[in-house]
Design an enzyme around this catalytic site. Structure first.
Site, short mmCIF file in Angstrom:
data_model
loop_
_atom_site.label_atom_id
_atom_site.label_comp_id
_atom_site.label_asym_id
_atom_site.label_seq_id
_atom_site.Cartn_x
_atom_site.Cartn_y
_atom_site.Cartn_z
N SER A 170 0.84 -1.22 0.00
CA SER A 170 0.00 0.00 0.00
C SER A 170 0.87 1.26 0.00
O SER A 170 0.53 2.26 -0.67
CB SER A 170 -0.97 0.01 1.18
OG SER A 170 -0.29 -0.23 2.38
N HIS A 224 -2.08 -8.80 1.97
CA HIS A 224 -1.65 -7.57 2.67
C HIS A 224 -2.60 -7.32 3.84
O HIS A 224 -2.51 -7.98 4.86
CB HIS A 224 -1.60 -6.44 1.64
CG HIS A 224 -0.91 -5.19 2.10
ND1 HIS A 224 -0.12 -5.12 3.21
CD2 HIS A 224 -0.87 -3.93 1.57
CE1 HIS A 224 0.37 -3.89 3.35
NE2 HIS A 224 -0.09 -3.15 2.37
N HIS A 274 7.12 -13.21 9.89
CA HIS A 274 7.19 -11.85 9.35
C HIS A 274 8.35 -11.77 8.37
O HIS A 274 9.39 -12.41 8.56
CB HIS A 274 7.40 -10.83 10.47
CG HIS A 274 7.01 -9.45 10.08
ND1 HIS A 274 7.85 -8.59 9.42
CD2 HIS A 274 5.83 -8.77 10.23
CE1 HIS A 274 7.22 -7.46 9.21
NE2 HIS A 274 6.00 -7.53 9.68
N ARG A 293 3.71 -4.43 18.35
CA ARG A 293 2.30 -4.05 18.21
C ARG A 293 1.40 -5.16 18.74
O ARG A 293 0.30 -4.92 19.24
CB ARG A 293 1.98 -3.73 16.74
CG ARG A 293 2.81 -2.57 16.20
CD ARG A 293 2.63 -2.38 14.70
NE ARG A 293 2.98 -3.58 13.97
CZ ARG A 293 2.74 -3.78 12.68
NH1 ARG A 293 2.13 -2.84 11.98
NH2 ARG A 293 3.10 -4.90 12.10
N ASP A 305 -1.18 -9.13 13.56
CA ASP A 305 -2.49 -9.70 13.22
C ASP A 305 -2.90 -10.85 14.14
O ASP A 305 -4.06 -11.24 14.14
CB ASP A 305 -2.47 -10.19 11.77
CG ASP A 305 -2.38 -9.02 10.81
OD1 ASP A 305 -2.98 -7.98 11.12
OD2 ASP A 305 -1.70 -9.15 9.77
N1 AMX Z 1 2.99 -21.06 9.96
C1 AMX Z 1 3.61 -22.17 9.49
N2 AMX Z 1 4.67 -22.13 8.67
C2 AMX Z 1 5.15 -20.92 8.36
C3 AMX Z 1 4.57 -19.73 8.81
C4 AMX Z 1 3.45 -19.82 9.65
N3 AMX Z 1 2.83 -18.75 10.12
N4 AMX Z 1 5.25 -18.68 8.33
C5 AMX Z 1 6.22 -19.18 7.55
N5 AMX Z 1 6.16 -20.53 7.56
C6 AMX Z 1 7.00 -21.41 6.78
C7 AMX Z 1 6.80 -21.05 5.32
O1 AMX Z 1 5.72 -21.75 4.77
C8 AMX Z 1 8.10 -21.44 4.68
O2 AMX Z 1 8.10 -22.82 4.47
P1 AMX Z 1 8.47 -23.45 3.03
O3 AMX Z 1 9.90 -23.05 2.79
O4 AMX Z 1 8.25 -24.91 3.21
O5 AMX Z 1 7.51 -22.82 2.07
C9 AMX Z 1 9.12 -21.17 5.80
O6 AMX Z 1 8.37 -21.14 7.02
C10 AMX Z 1 9.93 -19.91 5.63
O7 AMX Z 1 9.15 -18.77 5.77
P2 AMX Z 1 9.83 -17.36 6.10
O8 AMX Z 1 10.94 -17.11 5.14
O9 AMX Z 1 10.14 -17.28 7.54
O10 AMX Z 1 8.62 -16.40 5.85
P3 AMX Z 1 8.40 -15.38 4.67
O11 AMX Z 1 9.27 -14.20 4.90
O12 AMX Z 1 8.47 -16.07 3.35
O13 AMX Z 1 6.87 -14.99 4.89
C11 AMX Z 1 4.93 -14.34 6.11
C12 AMX Z 1 6.46 -14.17 5.95
C13 AMX Z 1 4.42 -13.34 7.14
C14 AMX Z 1 4.24 -14.06 4.76
C15 AMX Z 1 4.66 -15.79 6.55
O14 AMX Z 1 5.31 -16.02 7.77
C16 AMX Z 1 3.17 -16.08 6.66
O15 AMX Z 1 2.55 -16.41 5.67
N6 AMX Z 1 2.59 -16.01 7.90
C17 AMX Z 1 1.20 -16.27 8.10
C18 AMX Z 1 0.31 -15.17 7.54
C19 AMX Z 1 0.44 -13.86 8.31
O16 AMX Z 1 0.50 -13.82 9.54
N7 AMX Z 1 0.47 -12.73 7.58
C20 AMX Z 1 0.55 -11.40 8.20
C21 AMX Z 1 1.90 -10.77 8.04
C22 AMX Z 1 1.98 -9.46 8.77
C23 AMX Z 1 1.44 -8.34 7.96
O17 AMX Z 1 2.10 -7.89 7.04
N8 AMX Z 1 0.26 -7.88 8.25
#
Ligand code: AMX
Length: 435
Positions: free
Chosen positions: A241, A271, A317, A326, A372
């Site tokens: 955004s 997002h 994250h 937060r 979140d």
């Molecule tokens: N639960 C289980 N497994 C998770 C996980 C979670 N919450 N977050 C990451 N992992 C896994 C991934 O699937 C990935 O596995 P893979 O290599 O087998 O695909 C591995 O851990 C590595 O992930 P990462 O490099 O630590 O995370 P990222 O930087 O690629 O992604 C994020 C970060 C937030 C998108 C991811 O952790 C996620 O999808 N979390 C859940 C959704 C969420 O909370 N989103 C809100 C984010 C905050 C915001 O911006 N509002």
């Protein structure tokens, strides 16, 4: 607003001089872009300079250099409350100075003067089908307000480029003033048979939202609004955004056009929609166990879910490497103010159980909760149970940050953005040449 304009104006010579000195080092390389970065969402490529906020992996979001807990301490408080006035936060975001109580109140007063929304805006939203998503209505409302843009009018009159930021500041104050009323109108139209509650002249910007959705005339909910709107106000300059808003405004599209574009990005499931996913997940877990589970039962459940390769919303994250401050601020609020709420207790139990399991898996870079993981549970407790509205709450807070970035981008005379694309053939040829 003279006060804010003067404060920004006083700092401009120094900032412009710093930018000009940096531009003299134009060949200095900040980073190289790899093929994998091109194919993974230009992740980590440093493409923006933002002095308004910065996400530190260990401290969390820093707004004008201050952590969340420092800001909760330092920002002027709302009347009879420990929570910050949005007016003070907006002053800090925009003017780069910690406001006095009086300055924060002046912003609040200015917002009260400018908060009324023209009827044609309400009418355009009313005409939409009842099942239109609230984020679509928010974006439409902001677009409908665009005809009020001071910048667009002055631009058409031939204003000097050095002054673009001044009328953008006017637009920024005018738009932010109207956001609680616009959000409350959308909430009431969608979920409360279109009731209308006029804004209170005694309440601050954040509490006024709670007041205008009527059912929640409750000091605690006013404080939840103050906390929520404070916590979501900015998050660096390059997330979807923020970057969208910056890109659109670089074409000299005004604050309304640019922020509506930013809101359209925020409306995406990757997002701003994550908080609703997280609440849904918490409710499913609660229902699965018929209430709060024992920690050992929850642990087994979480291990199974992760074993199936499922994500647990609210954890992980892209930048942070610690519990999101937060999240902590909201958990502390819940611990002080909310008793016997199963969802809040579940939030805490998951926090005690999940990070160890995620860490054991060895894959995740950050096993800690993000903002979140608790947002939705707090709103739900106070009766705002309509998940699809949560992104609107996020959006009206985030616009305080977005408009501050726009004003400073124009003040520092940032040009239109125009990166370059290449074709697959070209990229293959470049790699072949290298090999
Ligand atoms: N639960 C289980 N497994 C998770 C996980 C979670 N919450 N977050 C990451 N992992 C896994 C991934 O699937 C990935 O596995 P893979 O290599 O087998 O695909 C591995 O851990 C590595 O992930 P990462 O490099 O630590 O995370 P990222 O930087 O690629 O992604 C994020 C970060 C937030 C998108 C991811 O952790 C996620 O999808 N979390 C859940 C959704 C969420 O909370 N989103 C809100 C984010 C905050 C915001 O911006 N509002």
């Amino acid at each position: 607003m003279k006060l804010m304009e003067e404060r920004i104006e006083a700092q401009l010579p120094v900032w412009r001089e710093r930018v000009s000195r940096l531009r003299n080092n134009g060949d200095f390389k900040v980073c190289d872009v790899t093929v994998s970065q091109i194919y993974s969402g230009i992740r980590g490529v440093q493409i923006q300079v933002s002095d308004i906020s910065y996400v530190d992996p260990n401290k969390g979001i820093l707004i004008r250099g201050h952590t969340i807990s420092e800001l909760l301490d330092l920002l002027p408080k709302a009347k009879d409350s420990q929570m910050p006035l949005a007016g003070g936060l907006f002053f800090l975001l925009m003017c780069n100075e910690m406001p006095t109580n009086e300055e924060a109140e002046l912003v609040e007063e200015e917002w009260r003067k400018r908060c009324l929304i023209p009827t044609y805006v309400f009418n355009s939203i009313r005409r939409m089908p009842a099942d239109t998503h609230p984020m679509t209505l928010l974006s439409m409302g902001i677009m409908a307000l665009q005809r009020e843009s001071v910048f667009s009018k002055r631009y058409a009159e031939g204003m000097n480029k050095q002054d673009y930021w001044r009328s953008n500041l006017e637009d920024a104050i005018n738009l932010t003033a109207k956001l609680p009323g616009l959000a409350a109108f959308i909430y009431n139209l969608k979920y409360q048979d279109g009731i209308y509650v006029p804004p209170s002249t005694n309440l601050d910007w954040s509490a006024n939202f709670g007041h205008m959705i009527d059912r929640f005339k409750d000091q605690d909910y006013y404080d939840v609004c103050r906390l929520f709107f404070f916590l979501h106000s900015d998050h660096e300059g390059a997330n979807v955004s923020a970057h969208t808003t910056h890109l659109v405004s670089s074409a000299l599209s005004d604050v309304y056009l640019s922020c509506a574009a930013g809101m359209n990005g925020l409306a995406g499931p990757l997002h701003g929609l994550a908080n609703q996913e997280c609440l849904k997940w918490l409710i499913d877990v609660r229902d699965h166990f018929g209430g709060l589970p024992e920690q050992s039962a929850l642990e087994t459940f979480l291990r199974e879910q992760i074993g199936r390769g499922e994500l647990i919303p609210g954890y992980g994250h892209a930048v942070l490497r610690t519990t999101d401050p937060r999240f902590t601020a909201q958990l502390e609020f819940a611990n002080e103010n909310i008793k016997n709420d199963v969802l809040i207790q579940l939030v805490e139990l998951v926090y005690k159980t999940l990070p160890l399991i995620l860490r054991e898996s060895g894959k995740i870079s950050n096993p800690w909760p993000n903002v979140d993981a608790i947002n939705g549970a707090l709103q739900y407790h106070y009766g705002v149970t309509q998940y699809d509205f949560y992104t609107v709450l996020f959006g009206i807070s985030r616009i305080m940050g977005l408009v501050s970035h726009i004003v400073w981008a124009r003040a520092l005379l940032k040009p239109i953005e125009r990166p370059k694309s290449l074709t697959t053939d070209m990229l293959e040829a470049m790699i072949a040449g290298k090999n």
